[in-house]
Design a protein around this motif. Structure first.
Motif, PDB file in Angstrom:
ATOM      1  N   ILE A   4       1.022  -1.236   0.071  1.00  0.00           N
ATOM      2  CA  ILE A   4      -0.053  -0.081   0.046  1.00  0.00           C
ATOM      3  C   ILE A   4       0.817   1.326  -0.016  1.00  0.00           C
ATOM      4  N   ILE A   5       0.669   2.098  -0.910  1.00  0.00           N
ATOM      5  CA  ILE A   5       1.513   3.275  -1.145  1.00  0.00           C
ATOM      6  C   ILE A   5       0.796   4.463  -1.431  1.00  0.00           C
ATOM      7  N   VAL A   6       0.741   5.586  -0.456  1.00  0.00           N
ATOM      8  CA  VAL A   6       0.026   6.679  -0.227  1.00  0.00           C
ATOM      9  C   VAL A   6       0.693   7.797  -0.796  1.00  0.00           C
ATOM     10  N   LEU A   7      -0.016   8.355  -1.814  1.00  0.00           N
ATOM     11  CA  LEU A   7       0.637   9.687  -2.626  1.00  0.00           C
ATOM     12  C   LEU A   7      -0.192  10.867  -1.803  1.00  0.00           C
ATOM     13  N   ALA A   8       0.834  11.743  -1.152  1.00  0.00           N
ATOM     14  CA  ALA A   8      -0.124  12.775  -0.440  1.00  0.00           C
ATOM     15  C   ALA A   8       0.855  13.850  -0.260  1.00  0.00           C
ATOM     16  N   ASP A   9       0.516  15.302  -0.670  1.00  0.00           N
ATOM     17  CA  ASP A   9       1.324  16.286  -0.298  1.00  0.00           C
ATOM     18  C   ASP A   9       1.088  16.646   1.144  1.00  0.00           C
ATOM     19  N   SER A  10       2.003  17.324   1.742  1.00  0.00           N
ATOM     20  CA  SER A  10       2.177  17.548   3.105  1.00  0.00           C
ATOM     21  C   SER A  10       1.064  18.198   3.770  1.00  0.00           C
ATOM     22  N   SER A  11       0.101  19.052   2.944  1.00  0.00           N
ATOM     23  CA  SER A  11      -0.970  19.654   3.366  1.00  0.00           C
ATOM     24  C   SER A  11      -1.979  18.727   4.030  1.00  0.00           C
ATOM     25  N   LYS A  12      -2.031  17.358   3.702  1.00  0.00           N
ATOM     26  CA  LYS A  12      -2.968  16.414   4.020  1.00  0.00           C
ATOM     27  C   LYS A  12      -2.656  15.805   5.271  1.00  0.00           C
ATOM     28  N   PHE A  13      -1.587  16.183   5.955  1.00  0.00           N
ATOM     29  CA  PHE A  13      -1.007  15.764   7.218  1.00  0.00           C
ATOM     30  C   PHE A  13      -2.042  16.389   8.326  1.00  0.00           C
ATOM     31  N   SER A  14      -2.259  15.706   9.275  1.00  0.00           N
ATOM     32  CA  SER A  14      -3.029  16.357  10.694  1.00  0.00           C
ATOM     33  C   SER A  14      -4.594  16.977  10.090  1.00  0.00           C
ATOM     34  N   LYS A  15      -5.264  16.368   8.975  1.00  0.00           N
ATOM     35  CA  LYS A  15      -6.381  16.357   8.562  1.00  0.00           C
ATOM     36  C   LYS A  15      -7.213  15.293   8.829  1.00  0.00           C
ATOM     37  N   LYS A  16      -8.594  15.379   8.647  1.00  0.00           N
ATOM     38  CA  LYS A  16      -9.688  14.221   8.778  1.00  0.00           C
ATOM     39  C   LYS A  16     -10.616  14.559   7.806  1.00  0.00           C
ATOM     40  N   GLY A  17     -10.999  13.556   7.039  1.00  0.00           N
ATOM     41  CA  GLY A  17     -12.351  13.459   6.337  1.00  0.00           C
ATOM     42  C   GLY A  17     -13.458  12.841   6.892  1.00  0.00           C
ATOM     43  N   PHE A  18     -14.561  12.677   6.203  1.00  0.00           N
ATOM     44  CA  PHE A  18     -15.664  12.123   6.835  1.00  0.00           C
ATOM     45  C   PHE A  18     -15.309  10.544   6.803  1.00  0.00           C
ATOM     46  N   GLY A  19     -14.977   9.986   5.871  1.00  0.00           N
ATOM     47  CA  GLY A  19     -15.010   8.374   5.712  1.00  0.00           C
ATOM     48  C   GLY A  19     -13.580   7.992   5.999  1.00  0.00           C
ATOM     49  N   ARG A  20     -13.166   7.228   7.077  1.00  0.00           N
ATOM     50  CA  ARG A  20     -12.123   6.512   7.407  1.00  0.00           C
ATOM     51  C   ARG A  20     -11.709   5.213   6.490  1.00  0.00           C
ATOM     52  N   ILE A  21     -10.672   5.205   6.142  1.00  0.00           N
ATOM     53  CA  ILE A  21     -10.125   4.300   5.212  1.00  0.00           C
ATOM     54  C   ILE A  21      -9.447   3.205   5.794  1.00  0.00           C
ATOM     55  N   CYS A  22      -8.314   3.585   6.724  1.00  0.00           N
ATOM     56  CA  CYS A  22      -7.574   2.554   7.371  1.00  0.00           C
ATOM     57  C   CYS A  22      -6.728   3.250   8.383  1.00  0.00           C
ATOM     58  N   GLY A  23      -6.239   2.388   9.303  1.00  0.00           N
ATOM     59  CA  GLY A  23      -5.072   2.916  10.109  1.00  0.00           C
ATOM     60  C   GLY A  23      -3.855   3.079   9.483  1.00  0.00           C
ATOM     61  N   ILE A  24      -2.775   3.684  10.079  1.00  0.00           N
ATOM     62  CA  ILE A  24      -1.403   3.932   9.462  1.00  0.00           C
ATOM     63  C   ILE A  24      -0.542   2.710   9.379  1.00  0.00           C
ATOM     64  N   ASP A  25      -0.949   1.703  10.456  1.00  0.00           N
ATOM     65  CA  ASP A  25      -0.417   0.615  10.646  1.00  0.00           C
ATOM     66  C   ASP A  25      -0.678  -0.486   9.381  1.00  0.00           C
ATOM     67  N   GLU A  26      -1.415  -0.081   8.359  1.00  0.00           N
ATOM     68  CA  GLU A  26      -1.953  -0.874   7.122  1.00  0.00           C
ATOM     69  C   GLU A  26      -1.115  -0.191   5.916  1.00  0.00           C
ATOM     70  N   VAL A  27      -0.506   0.885   6.303  1.00  0.00           N
ATOM     71  CA  VAL A  27       0.331   1.472   5.099  1.00  0.00           C
ATOM     72  C   VAL A  27       1.701   0.960   5.127  1.00  0.00           C
ATOM     73  N   ASP A  28       2.222   0.703   3.845  1.00  0.00           N
ATOM     74  CA  ASP A  28       3.768   0.392   3.667  1.00  0.00           C
ATOM     75  C   ASP A  28       4.697   1.568   3.464  1.00  0.00           C
ATOM     76  N   GLN A  29       4.019   2.456   2.630  1.00  0.00           N
ATOM     77  CA  GLN A  29       4.917   3.562   2.049  1.00  0.00           C
ATOM     78  C   GLN A  29       4.205   4.862   1.795  1.00  0.00           C
ATOM     79  N   ILE A  30       4.479   6.160   2.359  1.00  0.00           N
ATOM     80  CA  ILE A  30       3.862   7.331   2.066  1.00  0.00           C
ATOM     81  C   ILE A  30       5.058   8.291   1.259  1.00  0.00           C
ATOM     82  N   ILE A  31       4.568   8.494   0.029  1.00  0.00           N
ATOM     83  CA  ILE A  31       5.623   9.600  -0.792  1.00  0.00           C
ATOM     84  C   ILE A  31       4.799  11.123  -0.584  1.00  0.00           C
ATOM     85  N   THR A  32       5.672  11.870   0.000  1.00  0.00           N
ATOM     86  CA  THR A  32       5.142  13.391   0.349  1.00  0.00           C
ATOM     87  C   THR A  32       6.191  14.106   0.062  1.00  0.00           C
TER      88      THR A  32
END
Length: 255
Positions: free
Chosen positions: A205-233
């Motif tokens: 699981i590779i997440v593509l997210a610019d730094s503005s996405k951190f410390s933000k919350k949306g309405f629908g929860r996808i998963c916990g951070i523990d399910e992510v393998d890599q984040i590219i930011t």
């Protein structure tokens, strides 16, 4: 000597900048004023758009995300998204079978994908499918379902059932929010549900997210951070977040 309201406000904002949050009870004790006074201080600062109140504390900005159409979002943080997309394209290998979710970061990623031997792509994004269909060497599969006009992508049970029939090497996931305690989120509950099935179907699981996405919350929860393998930011990510992600065992790629 008791601080006046101007001095209290200056100190509250200074603490907020240093610590990332302030606590109502702590401020009441430190300034030797009532809880009511501190709450009034925070309310006034919130009205001036200098902080956001939340459950007995205050944080720098509103963490809750408002949905915007994809054509608007494409014009935001374009340089960062481009760098992230280039780095994501470098992770592809011959005979990869990948899922590309929806969002402007993954659309930009699609623009940087070059034909690789045996590459198969399944995507929820109509724009991504159109971009990749120009390469006859890439096998492109479009998920079925209900088309969301705001994101030009599909959601719903048809796509979820389709995902259950395949296994993929990688998932490239765009998100609306990353909260290190709460996890990954999006503004749509149906999109979050589809993303969950994508995670089940992919090995990495590779997440593509610019730094503005951190410390933000949306309405629908996808998963916990523990399910992510890599984040590219991008390099706008702060040191506290870097250290926390390292502790959680998430591979972090900064561009």
């Amino acid at each position: 000597m008791t601080l006046n309201i101007v001095d209290r406000h200056k100190l509250i904002l200074k603490k907020l900048e240093a610590d990332g949050f302030v606590n109502v009870n702590d401020l009441s004790k430190e300034f030797d004023v009532s809880l009511v006074t501190i709450r009034k201080d925070l309310k006034l600062l919130e009205e001036r758009k200098l902080l956001f109140r939340s459950h007995g504390k205050a944080i720098p900005v509103n963490p809750y995300i408002t949905e915007h159409p994809v054509n608007i979002k494409e014009k935001i943080h374009t340089k960062e998204k481009n760098k992230i997309a280039v780095a994501a394209a470098l992770t592809l290998e011959p005979h990869d079978s990948i899922i590309i979710a929806s969002g402007t970061s993954v659309i930009e990623f699609a623009r940087h994908i070059k034909p690789i031997e045996g590459l198969t792509v399944l995507t929820a994004s109509l724009n991504t499918a159109i971009i990749l269909a120009e390469h006859k060497e890439i096998d492109v599969m479009q998920l079925g379902g209900i088309v969301r006009s705001s994101s030009s992508s599909v959601v719903g049970p048809i796509g979820e059932k389709m995902l259950a029939e395949f296994t993929f090497t990688k998932l490239f996931l765009g998100v609306d929010g990353i909260d290190l305690d709460y996890g990954l989120t999006t503004t749509s509950s149906m999109e979050a549900s589809l993303n969950k099935e994508m995670i089940k179907a992919a090995h990495k699981i590779i997440v593509l997210a610019d730094s503005s996405k951190f410390s933000k919350k949306g309405f629908g929860r996808i998963c916990g951070i523990d399910e992510v393998d890599q984040i590219i930011t991008d390099s706008g990510i702060d040191d506290k977040t870097k250290h926390r992600l390292a502790e959680l065992g998430v591979e972090l790629t900064i561009v």
